[in-house]
Design a protein around this motif. Sequence first.
Motif, PDB file in Angstrom:
ATOM      1  N   GLY A  98       6.337   2.772   0.365  1.00  0.00           N
ATOM      2  CA  GLY A  98       6.721   2.742   1.786  1.00  0.00           C
ATOM      3  C   GLY A  98       6.876   1.322   2.320  1.00  0.00           C
ATOM      4  N   GLU A  99       6.270   0.347   1.639  1.00  0.00           N
ATOM      5  CA  GLU A  99       6.351  -1.040   2.112  1.00  0.00           C
ATOM      6  C   GLU A  99       7.580  -1.784   1.568  1.00  0.00           C
ATOM      7  OE1 GLU A  99       1.462  -1.483   2.174  1.00  0.00           O
ATOM      8  OE2 GLU A  99       2.650  -2.902   1.005  1.00  0.00           O
ATOM      9  N   LEU A 100       8.307  -1.161   0.640  1.00  0.00           N
ATOM     10  CA  LEU A 100       9.365  -1.925  -0.043  1.00  0.00           C
ATOM     11  C   LEU A 100      10.571  -2.283   0.842  1.00  0.00           C
ATOM     12  CD1 LEU A 100       9.193  -0.617  -3.709  1.00  0.00           C
ATOM     13  CD2 LEU A 100       7.890  -2.386  -2.532  1.00  0.00           C
ATOM     14  N   PRO A 101      10.968  -1.417   1.805  1.00  0.00           N
ATOM     15  CA  PRO A 101      12.050  -1.885   2.699  1.00  0.00           C
ATOM     16  C   PRO A 101      11.638  -3.162   3.445  1.00  0.00           C
ATOM     17  CG  PRO A 101      11.833   0.496   2.840  1.00  0.00           C
ATOM     18  CD  PRO A 101      10.666   0.006   2.023  1.00  0.00           C
TER      19      PRO A 101
ATOM     20  N   SER B 106       1.541   4.890 -11.353  1.00  0.00           N
ATOM     21  CA  SER B 106       2.274   4.471 -12.547  1.00  0.00           C
ATOM     22  C   SER B 106       3.786   4.664 -12.358  1.00  0.00           C
ATOM     23  CB  SER B 106       1.771   5.269 -13.760  1.00  0.00           C
ATOM     24  OG  SER B 106       2.567   4.979 -14.869  1.00  0.00           O
ATOM     25  N   LEU B 107       4.162   5.863 -11.914  1.00  0.00           N
ATOM     26  CA  LEU B 107       5.603   6.113 -11.745  1.00  0.00           C
ATOM     27  C   LEU B 107       6.171   5.248 -10.622  1.00  0.00           C
ATOM     28  CD1 LEU B 107       5.761   9.991 -12.276  1.00  0.00           C
ATOM     29  CD2 LEU B 107       6.392   8.190 -13.886  1.00  0.00           C
TER      30      LEU B 107
ATOM     31  N   HIS C  98       9.948   4.101  -9.663  1.00  0.00           N
ATOM     32  CA  HIS C  98      10.366   4.280  -8.260  1.00  0.00           C
ATOM     33  C   HIS C  98      10.680   2.926  -7.607  1.00  0.00           C
ATOM     34  CE1 HIS C  98       9.660   6.921  -4.433  1.00  0.00           C
ATOM     35  NE2 HIS C  98      10.722   6.165  -4.319  1.00  0.00           N
ATOM     36  N   ALA C  99       9.799   1.950  -7.794  1.00  0.00           N
ATOM     37  CA  ALA C  99      10.016   0.640  -7.156  1.00  0.00           C
ATOM     38  C   ALA C  99      11.309  -0.025  -7.650  1.00  0.00           C
ATOM     39  CB  ALA C  99       8.806  -0.274  -7.385  1.00  0.00           C
TER      40      ALA C  99
END
Length: 253
Positions: free
Chosen positions: A61-64, A110-111, A116-117
Amino acid sequence: MHYYIVTGASSGLGKETARLLLRPEHHVVSISRREPIGLMAQANQTGGRFTWLEQDLSNIGELPGCVDRLMQLVAASGTPALSMHLIHNAAAAAPFKALDHHSPEEISASLNVNVHAPVLLSSLWIQRIRSLHIPKQLIVITSASADYPMAGMSLYCSAKAGLNMMVRCLQLEQRGLPYGVHIAAVDPGMMDTPMQAAAREAHELSFPATAFFRQSRESGQLRTPESVAQRLIEWMSDLAVKPEADSGTVHRL
Ligand SMILES: NC(=O)c1ccc[n+]([C@@H]2O[C@H](COP(=O)([O-])OP(=O)(O)OC[C@H]3O[C@@H](n4cnc5c(N)ncnc54)[C@H](OP(=O)(O)O)[C@@H]3O)[C@@H](O)[C@H]2O)c1
């Protein structure tokens, strides 16, 4: 300024790649949880620029917001970007154990970091740089584990297989676009890094392959991350000159 974003430059291959990329006209940005020790000093010596963005890549959720910080950095530098390169290197192979011995939290973590990232960061980054008329590269560090199943590594192996397919689809999407992104998957081979050490030190009862990893080191099969980073950077420069080298297959260093 040429921008190189390296995920996981606090250790192993990512750290050596970032270190070798720190040259004049290069701005290297590392995304990791731990601060990459020594890279700022290295930048001061070589005339490159270095920035660490602290980020746990499993917090999807923090990646944007992380990509916002990255693009603000580029905008604030005051010099136009001459090329942009994103190297998805961060990964975690541990914990080494059978799938049914993982907690739901361990499976998500892990995923998230392993597939995902990189997928989300790729999407957000390509959106943000779409209108830039400069060379762009996206390199995914993959592994032979994408094709070779190993008991105790189901999450890591499936994540790397997923990344390989993402690369192949992205290549089809970007190929032929004006100033599209050159996409490639690179398998660095076995290297003597903390990830390998963790595989050697895992408990044999939960991870029978630990003997294979010990034997690989004892028989001298592991390369140094420095030597692999050197080859990676040389190969990336070739790819910039010969974009047809992104052939849809995994490139083995
Ligand atoms: N070593 C090998 O033999 C081998 C073989 C084939 C492929 N590879 C691939 O090569 C790449 C580099 O591996 P390595 O051996 O150099 O590993 P490493 O030494 O364990 O380094 C892993 C890096 O990933 C980062 N990372 C892990 N979890 C993270 C998270 N949740 N958030 C942000 N960053 C995270 C770590 O940074 P922080 O801990 O600071 O967050 C660290 O900088 C990986 O993609 C790996 O799959 C390695």
